[in-house]
Write a protein that holds these residues in place. Sequence first.
Motif, PDB file in Angstrom:
ATOM      1  N   ILE A  29       0.831  -1.203   0.000  1.00  0.00           N
ATOM      2  CA  ILE A  29       0.000   0.000   0.000  1.00  0.00           C
ATOM      3  C   ILE A  29       0.869   1.258   0.000  1.00  0.00           C
ATOM      4  CG2 ILE A  29      -1.644   1.353   1.372  1.00  0.00           C
ATOM      5  CD1 ILE A  29      -2.886  -1.331   2.247  1.00  0.00           C
ATOM      6  N   SER A  30       2.012   1.183   0.675  1.00  0.00           N
ATOM      7  CA  SER A  30       2.906   2.347   0.725  1.00  0.00           C
ATOM      8  C   SER A  30       3.490   2.682  -0.643  1.00  0.00           C
ATOM      9  CB  SER A  30       4.046   2.098   1.721  1.00  0.00           C
ATOM     10  OG  SER A  30       4.976   1.141   1.214  1.00  0.00           O
ATOM     11  N   GLU A  31       3.408   1.725  -1.588  1.00  0.00           N
ATOM     12  CA  GLU A  31       3.916   1.933  -2.942  1.00  0.00           C
ATOM     13  C   GLU A  31       2.780   2.206  -3.925  1.00  0.00           C
ATOM     14  OE1 GLU A  31       6.026  -1.666  -3.746  1.00  0.00           O
ATOM     15  OE2 GLU A  31       7.525  -1.336  -2.177  1.00  0.00           O
ATOM     16  N   LYS A  32       1.679   2.711  -3.406  1.00  0.00           N
ATOM     17  CA  LYS A  32       0.475   2.886  -4.217  1.00  0.00           C
ATOM     18  C   LYS A  32       0.708   3.724  -5.463  1.00  0.00           C
ATOM     19  CE  LYS A  32      -4.468   3.833  -3.643  1.00  0.00           C
ATOM     20  NZ  LYS A  32      -5.529   4.220  -2.673  1.00  0.00           N
ATOM     21  N   GLU A  33       1.584   4.716  -5.375  1.00  0.00           N
ATOM     22  CA  GLU A  33       1.834   5.582  -6.533  1.00  0.00           C
ATOM     23  C   GLU A  33       2.490   4.817  -7.680  1.00  0.00           C
ATOM     24  OE1 GLU A  33       5.509   5.596  -4.057  1.00  0.00           O
ATOM     25  OE2 GLU A  33       3.364   5.797  -3.652  1.00  0.00           O
ATOM     26  N   GLN A  34       3.015   3.617  -7.389  1.00  0.00           N
ATOM     27  CA  GLN A  34       3.650   2.796  -8.418  1.00  0.00           C
ATOM     28  C   GLN A  34       2.699   1.785  -9.058  1.00  0.00           C
ATOM     29  OE1 GLN A  34       6.894   3.258  -9.443  1.00  0.00           O
ATOM     30  NE2 GLN A  34       6.853   5.029  -8.066  1.00  0.00           N
ATOM     31  N   TRP A  35       1.467   1.696  -8.541  1.00  0.00           N
ATOM     32  CA  TRP A  35       0.566   0.640  -8.999  1.00  0.00           C
ATOM     33  C   TRP A  35       0.246   0.731 -10.484  1.00  0.00           C
ATOM     34  CZ3 TRP A  35      -3.596   0.185  -4.510  1.00  0.00           C
ATOM     35  CH2 TRP A  35      -2.971  -0.349  -3.380  1.00  0.00           C
ATOM     36  N   THR A  36       0.098   1.930 -11.004  1.00  0.00           N
ATOM     37  CA  THR A  36      -0.198   2.069 -12.439  1.00  0.00           C
ATOM     38  C   THR A  36       0.960   1.547 -13.276  1.00  0.00           C
ATOM     39  OG1 THR A  36      -1.618   3.987 -12.050  1.00  0.00           O
ATOM     40  CG2 THR A  36      -0.770   3.681 -14.279  1.00  0.00           C
ATOM     41  N   LYS A  37       2.175   1.895 -12.897  1.00  0.00           N
ATOM     42  CA  LYS A  37       3.359   1.418 -13.609  1.00  0.00           C
ATOM     43  C   LYS A  37       3.480  -0.111 -13.494  1.00  0.00           C
ATOM     44  CE  LYS A  37       7.090   3.855 -13.156  1.00  0.00           C
ATOM     45  NZ  LYS A  37       8.340   4.454 -12.576  1.00  0.00           N
ATOM     46  N   ILE A  38       3.191  -0.636 -12.292  1.00  0.00           N
ATOM     47  CA  ILE A  38       3.234  -2.088 -12.088  1.00  0.00           C
ATOM     48  C   ILE A  38       2.199  -2.775 -12.969  1.00  0.00           C
ATOM     49  CG2 ILE A  38       2.728  -3.909 -10.409  1.00  0.00           C
ATOM     50  CD1 ILE A  38       4.003  -2.128  -8.260  1.00  0.00           C
ATOM     51  N   SER A  39       1.020  -2.188 -13.057  1.00  0.00           N
ATOM     52  CA  SER A  39      -0.061  -2.765 -13.860  1.00  0.00           C
ATOM     53  C   SER A  39       0.337  -2.881 -15.326  1.00  0.00           C
ATOM     54  CB  SER A  39      -1.325  -1.911 -13.725  1.00  0.00           C
ATOM     55  OG  SER A  39      -2.369  -2.431 -14.514  1.00  0.00           O
ATOM     56  N   ILE A  40       0.899  -1.831 -15.868  1.00  0.00           N
ATOM     57  CA  ILE A  40       1.333  -1.843 -17.279  1.00  0.00           C
ATOM     58  C   ILE A  40       2.392  -2.925 -17.498  1.00  0.00           C
ATOM     59  CG2 ILE A  40       2.529  -0.499 -19.056  1.00  0.00           C
ATOM     60  CD1 ILE A  40       1.188   2.012 -17.779  1.00  0.00           C
ATOM     61  N   LYS A  41       3.327  -3.020 -16.560  1.00  0.00           N
ATOM     62  CA  LYS A  41       4.398  -4.008 -16.669  1.00  0.00           C
ATOM     63  C   LYS A  41       3.854  -5.425 -16.621  1.00  0.00           C
ATOM     64  CE  LYS A  41       8.921  -5.058 -14.636  1.00  0.00           C
ATOM     65  NZ  LYS A  41       9.880  -4.672 -13.575  1.00  0.00           N
ATOM     66  N   MET A  42       2.899  -5.688 -15.708  1.00  0.00           N
ATOM     67  CA  MET A  42       2.333  -7.033 -15.559  1.00  0.00           C
ATOM     68  C   MET A  42       1.601  -7.464 -16.826  1.00  0.00           C
ATOM     69  SD  MET A  42       1.032  -6.909 -11.585  1.00  0.00           S
ATOM     70  CE  MET A  42       0.809  -8.681 -11.338  1.00  0.00           C
ATOM     71  N   LYS A  43       0.835  -6.567 -17.405  1.00  0.00           N
ATOM     72  CA  LYS A  43       0.100  -6.903 -18.632  1.00  0.00           C
ATOM     73  C   LYS A  43       1.065  -7.188 -19.785  1.00  0.00           C
ATOM     74  CE  LYS A  43      -4.108  -4.366 -17.432  1.00  0.00           C
ATOM     75  NZ  LYS A  43      -4.992  -3.223 -17.761  1.00  0.00           N
TER      76      LYS A  43
END
Length: 376
Positions: A337-351
């Motif tokens: 949760i503390s890395e929430k600002e990275q979730w969009t970047k993580i999402s793109i990478k996972m896809k």
Amino acid sequence: MDMKKRIVIIRSNPVEPDSRVEKEANSLVKGGYDVQLLVWDRTRNGIYNDTKVLADTEVKRTCLGAKATYGEGIKNLRPFLLFQYRIFKWLLFHRKNFDYVHACDFDTAFTSAIACKLLNIPYIFDIFDYIGTNPRNFVERIVNFFEHWIINNAAGTIICTEQRKNQICGSHPKKLEIIHNSPDKIKLGSIKIKSTNDKVRIVYVGILQDYRMILELAEIVKKHPQLELHIGGFGKLEEQIRHLAEVSSNIFFYGKLSYPDTLALENQADIMTALYDPSIGNHYYAAPNKFYEALFLGKPLIMVRNTGMSQIVEEQNIGVLVDYNEKSLSKGIFELISEKEQWTKISIKMKYIYKTAYSWKEMERRLWAFYSKLGS
């Protein structure tokens, strides 16, 4: 014109749902095969026939009813043996109605292999969960011996990760294929999540049984009102989860869900989990559905260290790894949760990882190629 090759897929659950079986059956029909399901219905007794609707088609399903409860071990011995007897009897009586038997896991493959040897009909051993990992006692050594025997005599064997080559070391498959349990690009279901606030949503949908930290996860969420747990599925822990949902304002239970609805609910998550006990040898080699579904949907993932595919999460930095205890899991949730600002970047990478390494389109191509080579 050549007649379609006929395949009977045998599974020890009703495929209601079973994402891997459903995808394989759907792909085989698309590849020109005639497919039927032979399954165990644990909710009722008796044998009945119906139709299973898949993503692009539908197939016949024969349900061998023998009442039992998931996760009850030796208590299920009598219905389990009845299921084995009915597999054997069905294969013998319908031997002119199929060209291949596609047996999923040891609990259908052992009886199928014996019947197929008698009938001189080729069978495929599709290993979702391998029992004989590091056998520690006489019973496990016997199971390991027979799993090797099934593999060695099968027309072909399917495993779900590269790592599982090590798991079946000592056997000699005639043909071996790796088919990851990746989601297909199907239309998501219409289910809506049961909340409309801005809390962090954790979603788990799957078999509700021990060794998956389900109750520990629920306890953590109960203690932290800024979290929500949205959980679906069926199994041994179902009544406990239902009760927790009744007494907790931030736990929501959805019951058994179809695969499209499973993906739809997960798509509304902030975080997904795949939490397995690493002390169980098979979990080290597991290929959790949740890992592939998280990649497909682009949802940050929490996994336990030293369980199947956890090294990918760590290497690619697409989630967090935790130890198999409630304290570490709680710490991992809030670290993510503390890395929430990275979730969009993580999402793109996972896809992107899903598309380039694990897409079902590629798995489907492998499945067709595997079957086309069986006659060669």
